[in-house]
Structures are given as C-alpha cells and as structure tokens.
Enzyme design. Structure first.
Site, PDB file in Angstrom:
ATOM      1  N   SER B  63      41.430  30.297  43.548  1.00  0.00           N
ATOM      2  CA  SER B  63      42.101  29.775  42.363  1.00  0.00           C
ATOM      3  C   SER B  63      43.491  29.207  42.643  1.00  0.00           C
ATOM      4  O   SER B  63      44.096  28.586  41.777  1.00  0.00           O
ATOM      5  CB  SER B  63      42.217  30.860  41.294  1.00  0.00           C
ATOM      6  N   LYS B 100      49.755  34.373  41.489  1.00  0.00           N
ATOM      7  CA  LYS B 100      49.871  33.466  40.334  1.00  0.00           C
ATOM      8  C   LYS B 100      51.116  32.619  40.487  1.00  0.00           C
ATOM      9  O   LYS B 100      51.992  32.930  41.301  1.00  0.00           O
ATOM     10  CB  LYS B 100      50.005  34.273  39.028  1.00  0.00           C
TER      11      LYS B 100
END
Lengths: 427, 142
Positions: B63, B100
């Site tokens: 991701s 993230k």
C-alpha cells in the site's frame, strides 16, 4: 549551590522492551521469565495488580497465568542490553556526569543544571527517553542518592506525580519520609528492616531522626551514612566508571534435574569457562574458587541436599584449565549420589590485578610454576578466537552440547539481527 | 550456557571502509595521490543521525508503493524526530506496527495510505501514543 542528584529508573524494564515491538501487548498482562523459564523476573502493572510477586517460580502461579492469559516471555538479554544502551545514551545528553547503576537505572548529577524548575526538567528527560526508545521511565530527584532513590519510589508509586518527584524541599521531604516504610529506603534489606522495626523505627522519617552514632553502634557505618543521606547530606558520590566486579558468579537452574557426577561436572565446566573468561576480561587473577550445588527448594517431598565448597589457590589464576581442575576437586568433595540436583554454580573471588607482581605463597608446593597455573598467552589467544567465532574453542570438559538453558518463548532479536527486524505492514 | 554480548547502539558506528579513492600498488614511484586518501564513506553517517533512537524495520505489503516503499524493503526509523504533516511514519494501529503518511485535514491528524483502496484514518488519541517513529530512508534491493 545545592547538589541535585536524579535517579532515572525504567518502568518494568524487560516488559517495556518487549512492548516496544509488540504494541498489541500494551495494557495487557505481560511477564518475563528468568534464564531457564523458572521464575518471574519482570511484571507489567497488570501482573503486579494480580498479586504476583517478583521472583516467584512459574509453577506456583501457573493457574493465574492461565486464567488471566498472562503473556509470558523468556528473557531476551540481547534485546534488553541493546535497549538499555539506547536509554543510557539518551540520558547522557541531560547531565554533565552520570553513573549507570544497573541495566535499567542511572544517576545523573543535575547540580546547577535546572535550578529554577527541576520538575519541568525531569518531565523533559522522561519525554526524551520515551520518544527515543519507547521505554517509559520515572525520575526521582534529591540532594543525595538515597533521597533520589526514594523520590523515584514515590514517582513510581503515585501516578499523579506524572512520574517525576523532587525532594529538594525539606518540608516536602518530611511529608514523604513519614509515609514511606523504612524497608523501602535504599540499602535496607529484609533483615535490617525487621531489626529496625523491632526498635520502633517504622518509617523512613523515624530512621532519619535517629542519631547517627546510635545507628552506627547498633548497625553499621553504612546505615549511619544512610541516615545522613536521608537528612540531605551527600555521602555517596557518583561513580562515573563502573568499578570492576569483586566477585564473579556463574550459575544456572536446570530444567531437568541432574543426578550424576559427570553431568553436573559438564554444567559446572561451562560456568567455570564463562567465569574465567569474565575474569580475564577484567584483567584479574582469582585467589579463590567456590562451587555450590543444590536440589530444588520447591519440592518438599524430594530429599533435600545443598552444599558449597571453596578452595584457596596457592597461586592466583585466570587459566580455565587450572580453574577446571580445582572445580572438579571441589565437586568431588561435595557431590553425593542419589539426589536430583536442580542448580549448580561457581564463584570466583579474592581478585588481584594481573599486572600486580605475584607474591609467591610460602606454602605453595615446592617448584610450583606460575606459568603452569596461568598460561596468559594461550588464554588470550583462546578469548580472541572465541570473540570472532563464538564457541569455536571450548575445553573438552564442557561437553559437546551447550544446552543447560531452555527457553520457550524468547522474542526476536529485533535490534541486533537483520533476520529478526520488526515487521511493519503497509495496508 | 547462553551468553550475551552487550551491544551498544554505535555511538561511533561501525565504520564500513569504502575507500573513496586509492592509488594502484606499483613497485616503483608511489602515487602522488596516496597522500590524499584519508576519508572513507560510511553509510551509517548518511542514514543514521541519532543511533540511540534509530531502528530498522522491514516492510510488508504494497500500500505504500507510491511512497517508494516495496515489500521486503528495510526502513530506517528515527523515533526522536517530530512527526509533521507529510512525513512517512510508523504507527501502532490496532496493536500492529503500520506504515502511513501523516497528514493534516479537517483540523485533525490523519493517517493515509498511498493507495485509494484504503480510507484515511483520523487520529483521535494523543499523537504521541500512536506514532512509533518517523521513516527517514528506505533501503531497497534491486
């Protein structure tokens, strides 16, 4: 200028080290076990709250462990040593001098560093260590080491202190000393505590109010110094350099009891080799070897046996081969067949620096050759090889398999092995 | 018996000597450049500012491809850095260490994946408790 010493102490250090890499365990009961998974040596707050005491054998609390799903770790000293070094390196920036007191505590000399607002400085230290390492700490401050230690106890015990307590103010100090039991004062063991209690000295304040002379007479000069330290007179200096050890002990409990002489000897030979290596590392010779063996103290039904034997060495040694010979003689002197031995160990003490000129013993056997009990060149060659290739050279007496320790649930070497790096997910 | 070695967090990191430059060994007149060989390059110097606060972690999942983070890459994480908007961070989400991008939106902190399939996560707790460290470099094998 008033002296200000801070004691920075990591909270539940081994547990905290494990949690840094396992955030899923934050807020859950976690305990760390001793070397061979025998006893509980570190507990998270949740485990302490269940009433599980420090050092209890695992089997005694196995039911609680199961019922409350306590997460158990075998001890991972490589990880703890690495995290400790990170904590200490971070602390170094906050004080001109510092004493690393143990794997999870350090004294900092903050004299003149933060005169106006020591509490704010303590909070800054706490935040910086947590930020850099993920390890929570408490900071106790006072004009002496003993008071800094006590301040730290208070910081840990009362959450509303936010983990930082300063005892520079005499009024504040008195308030705390009055509510702290004397047994919590640094250096007071269970026996001294009980003796003090009998004399009507119950709190730290009671002790502080004793005349030093009386304490010196009834106890020791060390305790008299504690009285002075409790009153704000510094008697214990910061040891910036860790002193060399005055004794070296290598011992271990066995998961499976050992019954035969040779089995015990193999274990002792490994402890002896390790102890001798440590001795050489601090450039010392030992004058005395002690060997001890015992059966399990936790099995009241099985026959109990416990013995120790020492030998004074006519010529001090650091040579593994010579120390092994002595170890074997000592074991032969105390070993009795028919027992289930659960622990054995070796202690070396009465050290002298290797550089010191050797005083030949008047009673040494005639013709005793110092080189025969001390082949320095051979030993240093062995240590050098072993440092580069661990366990490359071992003495035959130590046996082929080195497996006295059994560890069930050791965590990965997160910080010291490329293969064990913490995994992070991208999702 | 088990033994352990005290591993210091490299206050003076292990030098990896990559000679910047060296003259050929010749059986004759020495190279006039040999006098200038004094510096070696050490990757620690480039990648690690604060050894005590620096950790290496291994990435899993795809991701964060948009940020140049591939599966199996090693991330260099400095825990001491201030997490600011735009930085790639390691955070502890639902008990798991996750990568993230930290962002600021609607007046609050958000954690974003570099992948539209994953929704932004708003940070309601103390940022300090959620952010584990700031990623400074990616080590990617080709």
């Amino acid at each position: 200028m008033q002296t200000r010493i801070a004691l920075v102490d990591c909270n539940n250090f081994y547990v905290s080290c494990e949690r840094v890499f396992r955030p899923d365990l934050i807020g859950k009961p976690v305990a760390v076990l001793s070397n061979n998974d025998g006893c509980i040596v570190a507990r998270s707050k949740e485990v302490k709250d269940l009433g599980i005491k420090m050092g209890v054998p695992l089997f005694q609390v196995q039911q609680l462990v199961n019922r409350h799903k306590i997460h158990l770790f075998s001890s991972n000293y490589t990880l703890y040593a690495n995290m400790s070094a990170r904590v200490m390196a971070t602390l170094e920036a906050f004080a001109p001098s510092m004493e690393v007191y143990s794997i999870d505590e350090a004294f900092l000399d903050l004299t003149g560093v933060c005169p106006s607002d020591p509490i704010a400085y303590g909070l800054l230290i706490k935040k910086a260590v947590f930020r850099a390492t993920g390890i929570p700490v408490c900071v106790g401050m006072g004009p002496t080491k003993t008071l800094a230690k006590l301040a730290n106890f208070a910081a840990k015990k009362w959450p509303k202190t936010q983990g930082v307590v300063d005892l520079s103010d005499p009024e504040r100090r008195e308030k705390l000393l009055r509510i702290v039991p004397v047994g919590e004062v640094w250096g007071i063991g269970r026996r001294t505590g009980a003796k003090l209690d009998k004399l009507g000295i119950h709190s730290a304040w009671d002790l502080a109010r004793q005349p030093e002379k009386r304490i010196h007479t009834l106890f020791t000069v060390v305790l008299a110094r504690t009285v002075m330290e409790l009153n704000g007179t510094s008697c214990l200096a910061l040891d910036e350099i860790a002193p060399d050890k005055q004794q070296i002990i290598c011992s271990r409990s066995f998961k499976q009891p050992i019954t035969d002489f040779e089995g015990l000897m193999r274990a002792l030979a490994r402890f002896c080799a390790r102890a001798a290596e440590k001795l050489r590392h601090q450039q010392a010779l030992s004058h005395r070897v002690t060997v001890f063996i015992r059966t399990s103290p936790f099995k009241p039904d099985a026959p109990h046996y416990e013995r120790a034997a020492s030998q004074h060495l006519a010529l001090p040694s650091q040579d593994t081969r010579h120390l092994l010979t002595v170890t074997r003689q000592l074991l032969a002197a105390i070993f009795k067949p028919g027992y289930h031995y659960q622990k054995a160990g070796i202690q070396l003490d009465h050290f002298q620096p290797i550089t010191e000129k050797q005083q030949l013993d008047l009673f040494a056997p005639f013709g005793a050759d110092p080189n025969r009990v001390n082949n320095t060149a051979l030993m240093s060659a062995m240590d050098q090889v072993n440092r580069r290739f661990p366990h490359a050279i071992t003495l035959a007496a130590t046996g082929l398999v080195a497996s006295t320790s059994s560890q069930g649930a050791v965590s990965p070497q997160y910080t010291t092995s490329w293969r064990d790096l913490p995994k992070v997910t991208c999702q | 018996m088990t033994s352990f070695t005290l591993l210091l967090p490299n206050p003076r990191p292990l030098r990896l000597p990559l000679p910047l430059f060296s003259g050929k060994v010749a059986a004759g007149f020495p190279s006039p450049a040999d006098d200038y060989v004094e510096k070696t390059l050490d990757l620690n110097e480039l990648l690690v500012q604060k050894p005590a606060a620096t950790f290496f972690v291994r990435a899993q999942g795809e991701s964060m491809l948009g940020a140049g983070i591939h599966p199996d890459d090693i991330l260099v994480v400095d825990r001491s850095l201030e997490p600011v908007a735009g930085k790639i961070v390691i955070c502890a989400l639902n008990g798991e260490l996750t990568v993230k991008r930290l962002a600021r939106g609607n007046g609050q902190w958000q954690l974003r994946a570099e992948n539209p399939a994953y929704p932004d996560i708003a940070v309601h707790e103390d940022l300090e408790m959620v952010i584990w460290g700031v990623v400074t470099n990616v080590i990617h094998a080709l």
